[in-house]
Design a protein around this motif. Structure first.
Motif, PDB file in Angstrom:
ATOM      1  N   ALA A 101      30.705 -97.173 -57.707  1.00 23.87           N
ATOM      2  CA  ALA A 101      31.852 -96.832 -56.867  1.00 23.87           C
ATOM      3  C   ALA A 101      32.002 -95.315 -56.797  1.00 23.87           C
ATOM      4  O   ALA A 101      33.105 -94.782 -56.873  1.00 23.87           O
ATOM      5  CB  ALA A 101      33.118 -97.487 -57.402  1.00 23.87           C
ATOM      6  N   ILE A 102      30.869 -94.641 -56.674  1.00 23.53           N
ATOM      7  CA  ILE A 102      30.900 -93.196 -56.434  1.00 23.53           C
ATOM      8  C   ILE A 102      30.874 -93.020 -54.919  1.00 23.53           C
ATOM      9  O   ILE A 102      29.840 -93.236 -54.276  1.00 23.53           O
ATOM     10  CB  ILE A 102      29.722 -92.475 -57.107  1.00 23.53           C
ATOM     11  CG1 ILE A 102      29.769 -92.674 -58.628  1.00 23.53           C
ATOM     12  CG2 ILE A 102      29.755 -90.983 -56.750  1.00 23.53           C
ATOM     13  CD1 ILE A 102      28.594 -92.066 -59.383  1.00 23.53           C
ATOM     14  N   LEU A 103      32.020 -92.678 -54.365  1.00 23.80           N
ATOM     15  CA  LEU A 103      32.123 -92.499 -52.922  1.00 23.80           C
ATOM     16  C   LEU A 103      31.385 -91.236 -52.496  1.00 23.80           C
ATOM     17  O   LEU A 103      31.435 -90.218 -53.189  1.00 23.80           O
ATOM     18  CB  LEU A 103      33.588 -92.363 -52.506  1.00 23.80           C
ATOM     19  CG  LEU A 103      34.501 -93.569 -52.710  1.00 23.80           C
ATOM     20  CD1 LEU A 103      35.918 -93.222 -52.268  1.00 23.80           C
ATOM     21  CD2 LEU A 103      33.987 -94.775 -51.965  1.00 23.80           C
ATOM     22  N   THR A 104      30.729 -91.306 -51.363  1.00 22.73           N
ATOM     23  CA  THR A 104      30.104 -90.134 -50.747  1.00 22.73           C
ATOM     24  C   THR A 104      30.601 -90.099 -49.307  1.00 22.73           C
ATOM     25  O   THR A 104      30.224 -90.941 -48.500  1.00 22.73           O
ATOM     26  CB  THR A 104      28.571 -90.219 -50.799  1.00 22.73           C
ATOM     27  OG1 THR A 104      28.141 -91.457 -50.239  1.00 22.73           O
ATOM     28  CG2 THR A 104      28.067 -90.123 -52.235  1.00 22.73           C
ATOM     29  N   THR A 105      31.466 -89.139 -49.021  1.00 21.36           N
ATOM     30  CA  THR A 105      32.121 -89.110 -47.718  1.00 21.36           C
ATOM     31  C   THR A 105      32.020 -87.734 -47.076  1.00 21.36           C
ATOM     32  O   THR A 105      31.724 -86.738 -47.740  1.00 21.36           O
ATOM     33  CB  THR A 105      33.603 -89.506 -47.840  1.00 21.36           C
ATOM     34  OG1 THR A 105      34.291 -88.544 -48.642  1.00 21.36           O
ATOM     35  CG2 THR A 105      33.759 -90.899 -48.451  1.00 21.36           C
ATOM     36  N   GLU A 106      32.285 -87.720 -45.806  1.00 23.76           N
ATOM     37  CA  GLU A 106      32.269 -86.469 -45.046  1.00 23.76           C
ATOM     38  C   GLU A 106      33.518 -85.632 -45.297  1.00 23.76           C
ATOM     39  O   GLU A 106      33.485 -84.417 -45.196  1.00 23.76           O
ATOM     40  CB  GLU A 106      32.156 -86.761 -43.547  1.00 23.76           C
ATOM     41  CG  GLU A 106      30.846 -87.400 -43.141  1.00 23.76           C
ATOM     42  CD  GLU A 106      29.660 -86.472 -43.332  1.00 23.76           C
ATOM     43  OE1 GLU A 106      29.792 -85.250 -43.071  1.00 23.76           O
ATOM     44  OE2 GLU A 106      28.595 -86.967 -43.738  1.00 23.76           O
ATOM     45  N   ASN A 107      34.640 -86.327 -45.607  1.00 20.61           N
ATOM     46  CA  ASN A 107      35.901 -85.611 -45.779  1.00 20.61           C
ATOM     47  C   ASN A 107      36.853 -86.419 -46.655  1.00 20.61           C
ATOM     48  O   ASN A 107      36.591 -87.582 -46.971  1.00 20.61           O
ATOM     49  CB  ASN A 107      36.531 -85.285 -44.419  1.00 20.61           C
ATOM     50  CG  ASN A 107      36.690 -86.523 -43.564  1.00 20.61           C
ATOM     51  OD1 ASN A 107      37.269 -87.520 -43.999  1.00 20.61           O
ATOM     52  ND2 ASN A 107      36.156 -86.481 -42.340  1.00 20.61           N
ATOM     53  N   LEU A 108      37.953 -85.793 -47.019  1.00 21.82           N
ATOM     54  CA  LEU A 108      38.933 -86.430 -47.888  1.00 21.82           C
ATOM     55  C   LEU A 108      39.555 -87.663 -47.230  1.00 21.82           C
ATOM     56  O   LEU A 108      39.800 -88.670 -47.896  1.00 21.82           O
ATOM     57  CB  LEU A 108      40.019 -85.419 -48.275  1.00 21.82           C
ATOM     58  CG  LEU A 108      41.135 -85.932 -49.190  1.00 21.82           C
ATOM     59  CD1 LEU A 108      40.561 -86.437 -50.522  1.00 21.82           C
ATOM     60  CD2 LEU A 108      42.166 -84.831 -49.418  1.00 21.82           C
ATOM     61  N   GLU A 109      39.790 -87.598 -45.944  1.00 17.08           N
ATOM     62  CA  GLU A 109      40.408 -88.725 -45.254  1.00 17.08           C
ATOM     63  C   GLU A 109      39.549 -89.980 -45.374  1.00 17.08           C
ATOM     64  O   GLU A 109      40.070 -91.087 -45.576  1.00 17.08           O
ATOM     65  CB  GLU A 109      40.642 -88.393 -43.770  1.00 17.08           C
ATOM     66  CG  GLU A 109      41.686 -87.316 -43.535  1.00 17.08           C
ATOM     67  CD  GLU A 109      41.189 -85.896 -43.844  1.00 17.08           C
ATOM     68  OE1 GLU A 109      39.959 -85.635 -43.800  1.00 17.08           O
ATOM     69  OE2 GLU A 109      42.045 -85.050 -44.175  1.00 17.08           O
ATOM     70  N   GLN A 110      38.231 -89.849 -45.245  1.00 16.69           N
ATOM     71  CA  GLN A 110      37.341 -90.999 -45.405  1.00 16.69           C
ATOM     72  C   GLN A 110      37.411 -91.542 -46.825  1.00 16.69           C
ATOM     73  O   GLN A 110      37.395 -92.757 -47.036  1.00 16.69           O
ATOM     74  CB  GLN A 110      35.894 -90.618 -45.076  1.00 16.69           C
ATOM     75  CG  GLN A 110      35.634 -90.388 -43.614  1.00 16.69           C
ATOM     76  CD  GLN A 110      34.196 -89.965 -43.353  1.00 16.69           C
ATOM     77  OE1 GLN A 110      33.427 -89.697 -44.273  1.00 16.69           O
ATOM     78  NE2 GLN A 110      33.840 -89.888 -42.081  1.00 16.69           N
ATOM     79  N   ALA A 111      37.473 -90.666 -47.800  1.00 13.92           N
ATOM     80  CA  ALA A 111      37.549 -91.099 -49.199  1.00 13.92           C
ATOM     81  C   ALA A 111      38.841 -91.866 -49.465  1.00 13.92           C
ATOM     82  O   ALA A 111      38.823 -92.949 -50.071  1.00 13.92           O
ATOM     83  CB  ALA A 111      37.448 -89.889 -50.128  1.00 13.92           C
ATOM     84  N   VAL A 112      39.960 -91.333 -49.001  1.00 14.92           N
ATOM     85  CA  VAL A 112      41.250 -91.986 -49.196  1.00 14.92           C
ATOM     86  C   VAL A 112      41.262 -93.353 -48.521  1.00 14.92           C
ATOM     87  O   VAL A 112      41.774 -94.328 -49.077  1.00 14.92           O
ATOM     88  CB  VAL A 112      42.403 -91.086 -48.690  1.00 14.92           C
ATOM     89  CG1 VAL A 112      43.724 -91.835 -48.629  1.00 14.92           C
ATOM     90  CG2 VAL A 112      42.520 -89.844 -49.569  1.00 14.92           C
ATOM     91  N   ALA A 113      40.660 -93.457 -47.347  1.00 15.39           N
ATOM     92  CA  ALA A 113      40.631 -94.729 -46.623  1.00 15.39           C
ATOM     93  C   ALA A 113      39.840 -95.798 -47.369  1.00 15.39           C
ATOM     94  O   ALA A 113      40.074 -96.990 -47.168  1.00 15.39           O
ATOM     95  CB  ALA A 113      40.033 -94.519 -45.230  1.00 15.39           C
ATOM     96  N   ARG A 114      38.927 -95.403 -48.252  1.00 17.86           N
ATOM     97  CA  ARG A 114      38.048 -96.349 -48.944  1.00 17.86           C
ATOM     98  C   ARG A 114      38.414 -96.577 -50.412  1.00 17.86           C
ATOM     99  O   ARG A 114      37.887 -97.480 -51.052  1.00 17.86           O
ATOM    100  CB  ARG A 114      36.605 -95.839 -48.859  1.00 17.86           C
ATOM    101  CG  ARG A 114      36.032 -95.929 -47.463  1.00 17.86           C
ATOM    102  CD  ARG A 114      34.803 -95.042 -47.291  1.00 17.86           C
ATOM    103  NE  ARG A 114      34.206 -95.207 -45.973  1.00 17.86           N
ATOM    104  CZ  ARG A 114      34.684 -94.683 -44.849  1.00 17.86           C
ATOM    105  NH1 ARG A 114      35.777 -93.960 -44.864  1.00 17.86           N
ATOM    106  NH2 ARG A 114      34.065 -94.888 -43.702  1.00 17.86           N
ATOM    107  N   GLN A 115      39.286 -95.766 -50.966  1.00 15.00           N
ATOM    108  CA  GLN A 115      39.476 -95.742 -52.412  1.00 15.00           C
ATOM    109  C   GLN A 115      39.939 -97.074 -53.011  1.00 15.00           C
ATOM    110  O   GLN A 115      39.415 -97.494 -54.049  1.00 15.00           O
ATOM    111  CB  GLN A 115      40.403 -94.608 -52.825  1.00 15.00           C
ATOM    112  CG  GLN A 115      41.815 -94.715 -52.294  1.00 15.00           C
ATOM    113  CD  GLN A 115      42.603 -93.439 -52.459  1.00 15.00           C
ATOM    114  OE1 GLN A 115      42.081 -92.368 -52.765  1.00 15.00           O
ATOM    115  NE2 GLN A 115      43.915 -93.536 -52.240  1.00 15.00           N
ATOM    116  N   VAL A 116      40.860 -97.758 -52.418  1.00 14.95           N
ATOM    117  CA  VAL A 116      41.362 -99.006 -53.005  1.00 14.95           C
ATOM    118  C   VAL A 116      40.341-100.126 -52.831  1.00 14.95           C
ATOM    119  O   VAL A 116      39.991-100.824 -53.794  1.00 14.95           O
ATOM    120  CB  VAL A 116      42.730 -99.401 -52.407  1.00 14.95           C
ATOM    121  CG1 VAL A 116      43.147-100.789 -52.873  1.00 14.95           C
ATOM    122  CG2 VAL A 116      43.784 -98.364 -52.788  1.00 14.95           C
TER     123      VAL A 116
END
Length: 154
Positions: free
Chosen positions: A118-133
């Motif tokens: 569950a190590i997220l790799t995203t383009e920006n913070l918004e993408q990370a927040v959208a996937r975190q839960v």
């Protein structure tokens, strides 16, 4: 066929499982949410709170070495890797994303131990927040299901 004869509920039964979580501290708003969602899902599926060990490392590159140390203890049925890598302006993103992912996979294969990545790799913070839960919950379910599958295969 292994696992095919079990119902979905059996594959997601966390009773008697010991799970280790390694969380990177980098991007704590996201990684804390990932870990919270993961832990909640583990508990919902029967993993006892006392059977969940949670350790912290500085960043995603340090996650594999902590996973390896936990794997060497031979007391976990599955592990979960939690982190968040957000693309910046340099090649550092690719280095961290690729090497942390390869390290997680190597530990899993070397120790024949399921590790939910569950190590997220995203383009920006918004993408990370959208996937975190969702990603945190998914990691818990993967850890439980794979631990049960490997037990069946023994």
């Amino acid at each position: 066929m292994f696992g095919a004869d079990k119902g979905a509920a059996d594959r997601l039964d966390g009773k008697r499982l010991a799970i280790g979580i390694v969380q990177a501290r980098w991007n704590p708003g996201v990684t804390d949410a990932l870990a919270k969602a993961c832990r909640e899902a583990l508990l919902e599926h029967g993993v006892e709170d006392d059977n969940i060990d949670h350790v912290f490392v500085p960043g995603a590159l340090e996650v594999p070495v902590a996973l390896q140390a936990m794997a060497e203890k031979d007391q976990y049925d599955a592990l979960v890797a939690i982190g968040c890598i957000i693309r910046g302006e340099t090649y550092h993103f690719e280095l961290v994303a690729n090497e942390s992912g390869a390290g997680v996979t190597r530990v899993s294969l070397d120790y024949q131990l399921p590790i939910a990545n569950a190590i997220l790799t995203t383009e920006n913070l918004e993408q990370a927040v959208a996937r975190q839960v969702e990603k945190g919950r998914d990691a818990a379910l993967v850890a439980i299901e794979m631990a049960n599958l490997l037990e069946d295969l023994e």
